[in-house]
Design a protein around this motif. Structure first.
Motif, PDB file in Angstrom:
ATOM      1  N   LYS A 103      30.922  13.258  35.444  1.00 56.78           N
ATOM      2  CA  LYS A 103      29.538  13.246  34.966  1.00 56.78           C
ATOM      3  C   LYS A 103      28.992  14.673  34.827  1.00 56.78           C
ATOM      4  N   THR A 104      29.120  15.445  35.912  1.00 54.21           N
ATOM      5  CA  THR A 104      28.594  16.809  35.879  1.00 54.21           C
ATOM      6  C   THR A 104      29.344  17.647  34.850  1.00 54.21           C
ATOM      7  N   THR A 105      30.644  17.458  34.760  1.00 51.25           N
ATOM      8  CA  THR A 105      31.418  18.219  33.776  1.00 51.25           C
ATOM      9  C   THR A 105      30.947  17.894  32.356  1.00 51.25           C
ATOM     10  N   PRO A 135      20.041  20.664  37.361  1.00 48.03           N
ATOM     11  CA  PRO A 135      21.375  20.469  37.934  1.00 48.03           C
ATOM     12  C   PRO A 135      21.351  19.593  39.186  1.00 48.03           C
ATOM     13  N   GLN A 136      22.554  19.207  39.576  1.00 44.70           N
ATOM     14  CA  GLN A 136      22.729  18.361  40.759  1.00 44.70           C
ATOM     15  C   GLN A 136      22.220  19.066  42.026  1.00 44.70           C
ATOM     16  N   ASP A 137      22.459  20.382  42.101  1.00 44.15           N
ATOM     17  CA  ASP A 137      22.022  21.136  43.276  1.00 44.15           C
ATOM     18  C   ASP A 137      20.620  21.693  43.059  1.00 44.15           C
ATOM     19  N   LEU A 184      19.443  15.448  33.360  1.00 46.07           N
ATOM     20  CA  LEU A 184      19.130  15.283  34.780  1.00 46.07           C
ATOM     21  C   LEU A 184      20.396  14.850  35.507  1.00 46.07           C
ATOM     22  N   ASP A 185      20.925  15.756  36.325  1.00 50.67           N
ATOM     23  CA  ASP A 185      22.158  15.429  37.039  1.00 50.67           C
ATOM     24  C   ASP A 185      21.789  14.938  38.444  1.00 50.67           C
ATOM     25  N   GLU A 186      21.894  13.653  38.665  1.00 53.96           N
ATOM     26  CA  GLU A 186      21.580  13.031  39.958  1.00 53.96           C
ATOM     27  C   GLU A 186      20.176  13.402  40.446  1.00 53.96           C
ATOM     28  N   PRO A 187      19.156  13.019  39.688  1.00 49.24           N
ATOM     29  CA  PRO A 187      17.805  13.491  40.042  1.00 49.24           C
ATOM     30  C   PRO A 187      17.254  12.959  41.358  1.00 49.24           C
TER      31      PRO A 187
HETATM   32 MG    MG Z   1      28.285  15.514  39.649  1.00 44.97          MG
END
Ligand code: MG
Ligand code: ATP
Length: 333
Positions: free
Chosen positions: A46-48, A86-88, A162-165
């Protein structure tokens, strides 16, 4: 919703030093105005995928067009029309919410007066007006995530990734975030691409969802379509004895039957509304003593299980709420 805003063709990524395809010939098409969900377990890609679409990671194969621009040939143009959360966590804890927004605006060369106006509008949108001038380190987890959301919007993007909001937030705070995400989509007219481990989140927010695993698309559709494809409702039953649990497996018209722990079975029937009276009759005729019964219409959880062969909980792993220092490189063009 007819205009395509993102389209990938066999988009592929193999990280150097690895021979695993993190994203493997991905073909997806996203329409303008959608909230599009990418759902998959840890390491699904997903993030990639988001990193490639937002031009942070170069693909090893295939192509993608984002808002009319090629992610490889026109990466600078792509960056101007997208926002990424981002996720972080990325906001600077020692600055206020307002200062964070203004700093990011300066990276994007947003005119100062315009940026002030935009920052105020965004802070209002996520109910952070009062906290605007407080240090981010004094924010609650939910406030912090809300700030992260709007940081991705300061340059007025057409598309927001939105990565894992809501990763790491409690249930109540998560559903508040959903409201803000919907508001953002409606009021700012952006297309949102959202990744999540949470099936209920995708169910609540997404117009369409793609389930990916091992970098590959398993299925795409609205959550209703995906659920309808499962063709069946689940009846869980627990009996007094194991023998009785075995006996129910002889019920005719089953789509599927699985053991579900001691003395328990999980029956799948085409339509529980129609079959339930017959099941009850079968139980009574065979004098089975039922101690517990639940009926479930399919959920996105079931869809996930069906296509990945594992429950999202098994796949989920740690799901730690990671925090990283502010990374300026992320925003430099
Ligand atoms: Mg990810
Ligand atoms: N920088 C990297 N270098 C090498 N391998 C990587 C890198 N980033 C990710 N991977 C690998 O690529 C695969 C896909 O990872 P990715 O982070 O895209 O998955 P994800 O779906 O976002 O997972 P998560 O749910 O944990 O965020 C995994 O096997 C991961 O280990």
């Amino acid at each position: 919703m007819t205009e395509t805003i993102i389209k990938t063709e066999n988009l592929t990524k193999t990280y150097s030093g690895s021979n695993v395809k993190a994203v493997d010939n991905l073909n997806i098409e996203i329409m303008k105005g959608e909230i599009y969900g990418l759902l998959g377990p840890n390491g699904a890609g997903k993030t990639t995928t988001i990193s490639m679409l937002s031009t942070r990671v170069a693909p090893s194969g295939g192509k993608a067009i984002v808002a009319g621009y090629d992610i490889i040939k026109d990466s600078l143009k792509v960056r101007k029309v997208i926002g990424v959360v981002p996720q972080d966590l990325t906001t600077d804890e020692d600055l206020s919410g307002y200062e964070n927004l203004m700093m990011v605006a300066s990276f994007y060369d947003v005119n100062k007066n315009k940026a002030k106006e935009k920052a105020a509008q965004l802070l209002r949108l996520v109910d952070l007006e009062e906290a605007a001038n407080k240090h981010v380190k004094t924010y609650s987890g939910g406030m912090r995530k809300r700030l992260e959301l709007i940081v991705g919007l300061i340059n007025e993007p057409e598309i927001l990734f939105l990565d894992e909001p809501t990763l790491g937030l409690d249930v109540q705070t998560r559903s508040q975030m959903w409201k803000y995400i919907r508001d953002i989509q409606e009021k700012l007219d952006v297309t949102i691409i959202l990744t999540s481990h949470y099936l209920d989140e995708i169910d609540a927010l997404s117009s369409r969802v793609t389930i990916i695993d091992h970098g590959k698309v398993l299925v795409t559709g609205t959550s209703e379509e995906l659920k309808a494809k499962l063709k069946g409702d689940i009846i869980m039953m627990t009996f007094k004895t194991q023998e009785e649990a075995e006996k129910i497996k002889e019920f005719p018209n089953l789509v599927d039957v699985k053991d579900n722990g001691p003395k328990s079975v999980r029956l799948k029937v085409q339509d529980s509304d129609r079959e339930l009276p017959n099941v009850i009759e079968f139980i009574s005729k065979n004098q089975l003593s039922l101690t517990r019964m639940t009926v479930q219409k399919p959920s996105l959880d079931d869809v996930f299980l069906e296509y990945t062969g594992k429950g999202i909980r098994d796949a989920e792993g740690g799901g730690e709420f990671r925090q990283t220092m502010f990374n300026m490189r992320r925003l430099r063009r």
